[in-house]
Design an enzyme around this catalytic site. Structure first.
Site, mmCIF file in Angstrom:
data_model
loop_
_atom_site.group_PDB
_atom_site.id
_atom_site.type_symbol
_atom_site.label_atom_id
_atom_site.label_comp_id
_atom_site.label_asym_id
_atom_site.label_seq_id
_atom_site.Cartn_x
_atom_site.Cartn_y
_atom_site.Cartn_z
ATOM 1 N N CYS A 25 -10.029 72.151 38.623
ATOM 2 C CA CYS A 25 -9.596 71.338 37.475
ATOM 3 C C CYS A 25 -10.858 70.923 36.711
ATOM 4 O O CYS A 25 -11.849 70.494 37.312
ATOM 5 C CB CYS A 25 -8.817 70.113 37.933
ATOM 6 N N CYS A 67 -12.483 67.319 37.152
ATOM 7 C CA CYS A 67 -12.606 66.751 38.502
ATOM 8 C C CYS A 67 -13.962 67.088 39.118
ATOM 9 O O CYS A 67 -14.379 68.244 39.141
ATOM 10 C CB CYS A 67 -11.479 67.286 39.389
ATOM 11 N N CYS A 101 -6.751 56.462 51.368
ATOM 12 C CA CYS A 101 -6.770 57.742 50.663
ATOM 13 C C CYS A 101 -7.661 58.698 51.451
ATOM 14 O O CYS A 101 -8.836 58.414 51.662
ATOM 15 C CB CYS A 101 -7.322 57.490 49.257
ATOM 16 N N CYS A 127 -13.023 71.896 46.787
ATOM 17 C CA CYS A 127 -11.674 72.247 46.343
ATOM 18 C C CYS A 127 -11.755 73.527 45.519
ATOM 19 O O CYS A 127 -12.718 73.744 44.791
ATOM 20 C CB CYS A 127 -11.095 71.123 45.484
HETATM 21 N N1 SAH Z 1 -5.646 67.988 44.686
HETATM 22 C C1 SAH Z 1 -4.733 66.878 44.691
HETATM 23 C C2 SAH Z 1 -5.308 65.601 45.267
HETATM 24 C C3 SAH Z 1 -6.728 65.230 44.952
HETATM 25 S S1 SAH Z 1 -7.131 64.665 43.327
HETATM 26 C C4 SAH Z 1 -4.177 66.645 43.320
HETATM 27 O O1 SAH Z 1 -4.605 67.312 42.391
HETATM 28 O O2 SAH Z 1 -3.279 65.830 43.185
HETATM 29 C C5 SAH Z 1 -6.454 63.056 43.237
HETATM 30 C C6 SAH Z 1 -6.177 62.582 41.811
HETATM 31 O O3 SAH Z 1 -7.410 62.281 41.144
HETATM 32 C C7 SAH Z 1 -5.479 63.637 40.956
HETATM 33 O O4 SAH Z 1 -4.387 63.050 40.284
HETATM 34 C C8 SAH Z 1 -6.557 64.034 39.945
HETATM 35 O O5 SAH Z 1 -5.962 64.457 38.742
HETATM 36 C C9 SAH Z 1 -7.348 62.752 39.822
HETATM 37 N N2 SAH Z 1 -8.712 62.906 39.307
HETATM 38 C C10 SAH Z 1 -9.580 63.907 39.513
HETATM 39 N N3 SAH Z 1 -10.735 63.676 38.863
HETATM 40 C C11 SAH Z 1 -10.609 62.490 38.231
HETATM 41 C C12 SAH Z 1 -11.464 61.712 37.402
HETATM 42 N N4 SAH Z 1 -12.702 62.101 37.113
HETATM 43 N N5 SAH Z 1 -10.987 60.542 36.933
HETATM 44 C C13 SAH Z 1 -9.753 60.106 37.257
HETATM 45 N N6 SAH Z 1 -8.912 60.803 38.044
HETATM 46 C C14 SAH Z 1 -9.321 61.984 38.527
#
Ligand code: SAH
Length: 381
Positions: A117, A120, A106, A113
């Site tokens: 979100c 995140c 990964c 970023c």
């Molecule tokens: N920006 C891209 C890739 C990076 S995030 C995207 O949004 O797909 C990778 C994955 O991790 C995404 O599915 C996101 O929703 C998830 N993610 C982010 N924070 C998280 C958390 N605290 N716990 C579990 N999954 C999380």
């Protein structure tokens, strides 16, 4: 003096142009490209089938960059987390996830970023900058080097059925595998890859080039929060790459709140872009769904999710929310996960519920970076 050009930013056709601009024959580009990606050359001196004069000339205008991990943590399940310092003092991370000897790596696409979100951790760092193409491919090359130097023990009983990417359906599962080979690349690390397509596209071109990193395009997955125009561009420019979409909500109301990108590209548009994405043959769009307790983990959510994706070739990754400090969301209960999972499975959806891989080394979503930076901040004060 002109700054030197990092050749790892160039897919082969661009390298050809670059060398042509210096009056060099076309085959030179292929030679240099193979030295870089197949022999892992760190400098021009190593390129012994190229004349000394030319090597010297190249070294005056060009460089070959590398990354070396500042920290590698290995979890009890074999997961390895790498923290890479970058030339400008920033850092990014990559996570290697071994499953029965098949390694999925990964990688990150940005420092921080911009997508913000709400759940995140990376989002809270905001966007510092895009990674260069070289920094993206160098994550892969550095991990390959580590796998050769420190091959993982192949556990006799590594019976994990769970995977980030379910690749059992393509009938290629009998391929011989080596525990020191990276089989899948997923762009699910830090950053939004589709927010950095100018560098991500050449990086994927290098990954899938038969003279480059020699990965199969069916084993490269780009994950997005849902930047619709860029999904279209990706599909146009790299046909056959796998697409993962972080859905995470089944109504625009909730998605607008937890994923601001949804205010620009609401569910209907996002799902339309998924329908149109050029996936060949039997391949499917992966829908990632981070389950947050009491937020999006109800039976009604499962039902709505099924309705939203049912006319798109799909598989679902359920990801139990990883709790982190300062974030109000909670992990779902096991009962909620099980009910959600069962609801979808019973309706013939391919569902993978991600286990908390690397939980003991905080191998999720920006947590190592956070941890090390806290430690540094602590040391300074
Ligand atoms: N920006 C891209 C890739 C990076 S995030 C995207 O949004 O797909 C990778 C994955 O991790 C995404 O599915 C996101 O929703 C998830 N993610 C982010 N924070 C998280 C958390 N605290 N716990 C579990 N999954 C999380």
């Amino acid at each position: 003096m002109m700054p030197k050009t990092d050749l790892k930013n160039f897919p082969l056709p661009v390298l050809e142009q670059f060398l042509k601009g210096q009056g060099k024959e076309r085959f030179r580009a292929l030679q240099v490209f193979k030295w870089i990606y197949q022999q892992d050359a760190h400098g021009f001196d190593e390129m012994t089938n190229i004349s000394k004069a030319l090597r010297l000339e190249l070294s005056e205008t060009a460089t070959i960059s590398n990354l070396e991990p500042e920290a590698v943590e290995q979890g009890s399940d074999g997961t390895r987390k790498y923290l890479f310092p970058l030339a400008d003092g920033n850092s990014v991370e990559s996570v290697l996830i071994p499953i029965e000897g098949r390694n999925t790596l990964c990688i990150s696409s940005q420092v921080g970023c911009a997508m913000a979100c709400e759940f995140c951790l990376t989002g809270t760092f905001k966007l510092t900058r895009n990674l260069t193409t070289a920094e993206i491919v160098n994550q892969i090359m550095a991990v390959k080097r580590d796998l050769i130097a420190n091959p993982p023990a192949l556990k006799a009983n590594a019976g994990h059925a769970a995977d980030l990417i379910d690749d059992c359906e393509d009938g290629e599962d009998d391929e011989p595998v080596s525990p020191a080979t990276i089989r899948n690349i997923v762009m699910m690390g830090m950053g939004e890859p589709l927010h950095n397509l100018d560098n991500v596209i050449p990086a994927i071109q290098i990954m899938i080039d038969g003279n480059g990193l020699q990965l199969s395009n069916r084993r490269v997955t780009v994950s997005t929060c849902g930047l619709v125009p860029e999904m279209e561009r990706l599909g146009r420019e790299i046909p056959n790459v796998n697409l993962a979409v972080s859905l995470n909500a089944t109504t625009d109301e909730l998605r607008n709140r937890i994923m601001p990108v949804n205010r620009s590209f609401p569910l209907k548009e996002l799902l339309n872009a998924c329908r149109k994405f050029p996936l060949p043959g039997r391949r499917k769009v992966t829908f990632e769904y981070v389950m947050m307790g009491g937020v999006n983990d109800s039976p009604e959510d499962a039902k709505r999710l099924l309705r939203l994706i049912s006319d798109i070739p799909n598989k679902v990754n359920l990801i139990p929310f990883n709790e982190h400090e300062g974030c109000g969301f909670k992990a779902p209960t096991q009962a909620a996960i099980d009910a959600f999972h069962t609801y979808l499975i019973d309706r013939h959806v391919t569902v993978i519920t991600r286990d908390s891989r690397g939980g003991d080394i905080s191998a999720a979503c920006g947590q190592l970076k956070g941890k090390l930076e806290n430690k540094r901040a602590g040391e300074k004060s």
